[in-house]
Design an enzyme around this catalytic site. Structure first.
Site, PDB file in Angstrom:
ATOM      1  CG  HIS A 101       9.775   8.726 -29.924  1.00 26.10           C
ATOM      2  ND1 HIS A 101      10.189   7.839 -30.888  1.00 26.10           N
ATOM      3  CD2 HIS A 101      10.896   9.363 -29.514  1.00 26.10           C
ATOM      4  CE1 HIS A 101      11.495   7.956 -31.058  1.00 26.10           C
ATOM      5  NE2 HIS A 101      11.954   8.873 -30.229  1.00 26.10           N
ATOM      6  CB  SER A 117      14.974   7.737 -29.982  1.00 32.48           C
ATOM      7  OG  SER A 117      14.703   8.596 -31.045  1.00 32.48           O
TER       8      SER A 117
END
Ligand SMILES: *[C@@H]1O[C@H](CO)[C@@H](O)[C@H](O)[C@H]1NC(C)=O
Ligand SMILES: *[C@@H]1O[C@H](CO)[C@@H](O)[C@H](O)[C@H]1NC(C)=O
Length: 401
Positions: free
Chosen positions: A377, A172
């Site tokens: 995620h 990320s």
């Protein structure tokens, strides 16, 4: 789409509460331990290093030079730097323990593993002259993490290990900051053998996370209030969070899962990949702190759809950049080889956005869409099957570089 997310979230909360009421869980022995303590509890060697950036931030890094009993020679090993996401820290790569977290996997495979911690996070809240209690310390976004912290850490690692090139794994914001470095300091591309991008975040206008979507248009309006109340950072690992964590996540408390799930409405989650017993451990070291500007910079990316430098407003932009709008980061300059890992149920990095980021990067050598449809995620770090769905492919591509 967002309303579906809320319904799913509601059902999971309900399920979590009912599950908690009928089952008494025991706290994991890693609960409350920091990243060094977790590694030591497993018998792994761990060194703490401090790197001072040219602008004075003192960054803490952890190094796991080898796995006990395996390849204990530290010379001439492939070196890898792991970089965490927004609000997280090096603990992201250690939390799930041996056989699951990347640090252990990589050490066992003969890598010299270095864990980075961005300025402002638990291990990197120090500066040669600035005080983290005051605003001056917090005037940075992921632009500075990419242009200053990463180069400083890479220089330090290459000097210490005498390796010219290293591997890099980012999750990320750990990918965002890497892309910023590759675009703004292109000479650093030559120091990278291969970069593995997990949930790569450059373009993010299509993100689904309800909380970020709702808030992103308002961040800038909120800035004066943050200033007024002397709030420069969000989510430092305070005793308040420890207390909340302990109160709600302690043994046999029915709200364990409902409270813990709240943390994941930011990122989305996959029920079959989420290991509920490990949530208190994940919460022991998260959130780890980030500047308001890091969030605002992402909010600008969501709102405007660009991958560009921080927008200070027209007047200041003219002063700083010599133009009314911030300059774009040129992903084409990221010439380091990139292995690109992304997933369909990522609430922050939508497939459309991942495709755009990938198409603009200078040198993508592996394009890997995770086959598991609900992989999210955070599953790149904590998913029950992260090893099978992501890491095994990553190890294979590392072998080729
Ligand atoms: C911060 O860094 C200074 C200078 O290296 C050091 O003397 C001090 O102990 C550090 N403070 C903390 C809290 O780590
Ligand atoms: C996922 O992980 C579980 C638990 O470790 C394991 O039993 C299962 O076989 C794994 N599934 C896949 C597809 O690898």
């Amino acid at each position: 789409m967002a309303s579906t997310s809320w319904i799913v979230f509601g059902l999971i909360c309900l399920q979590g509460t009912l599950g908690g009421l009928t089952r008494s869980s025991r706290l994991h022995p890693d609960w409350g331990l920091n990243v060094v303590e977790m590694l030591e509890r497993q018998g792994y060697p761990v060194e703490v290093h401090h790197v001072t950036t040219p602008d004075g931030y003192i960054l803490g890094m952890q190094r796991v030079p080898y796995s006990p009993g395996i390849n204990e020679d530290v010379q001439n090993k492939p070196v890898v730097l792991l970089m965490h996401g927004l609000g997280s820290s090096a603990a992201d790569f250690v939390n799930m323990g041996p056989g699951r977290s990347l640090t252990y996997h990589l050490a066992e495979r003969g890598y010299d593993v270095w864990l980075g911690n961005a300025r402002g996070t638990t291990w990197s809240r120090n500066h040669t002259t600035l005080d983290p209690e005051l605003q001056d310390f917090w005037l940075f976004s992921w632009n500075e993490i990419g242009t200053i912290d990463l180069p400083a850490m890479i220089d330090y690692i290459t000097e210490t290990t005498q390796q010219e090139k290293i591997f890099y794994i980012g999750h990320s914001q750990g990918t965002t900051s890497f892309f910023v470095m590759g675009a703004e300091k292109p000479e650093y591309n030559d120091k990278i053998r291969l970069m593995a991008a997990l949930a790569p975040a450059a373009y993010i206008p299509n993100l689904l996370s309800p909380l970020y979507r709702i808030l992103s248009p308002y961040w800038e309006d909120l800035l004066p209030y943050f200033d007024e109340y002397s709030i420069w950072e969000l989510g430092p690992h305070s005793s308040l969070i420890d207390t909340i964590g302990k109160t709600f996540c302690d043994e046999g408390i029915p709200y364990q899962e409902i409270c813990s799930n709240l943390m994941f409405i930011f990122t989305g989650f996959s029920y079959d990949q989420m290991d509920a017993n490990m949530i208190p451990v994940m919460m022991s070291n998260a959130p780890a702190g980030a500047s308001i500007r890091q969030y605002v910079h992402y909010a600008q990316s969501i709102k405007e759809g660009f991958f560009r430098k921080y927008d200070f407003g027209m007047v200041q932009n003219l002063n700083i950049y010599g133009q009314a709008t911030p300059p774009d980061y040129d992903l084409g300059k990221v010439s380091a080889p990139v292995a690109f890992f992304y997933s369909a149920n990522d609430w922050l990095v939508h497939l459309t956005d991942a495709a755009r980021t990938k198409s603009e990067l200078g040198n993508v050598v592996l394009d890997h869409l995770v086959e598991h449809k609900t992989f999210s995620h955070i599953d790149f770090l904590f998913g029950k099957n992260a090893t099978e769905y992501v890491y095994n492919y990553l190890f294979d591509v590392f072998e080729q570089y």
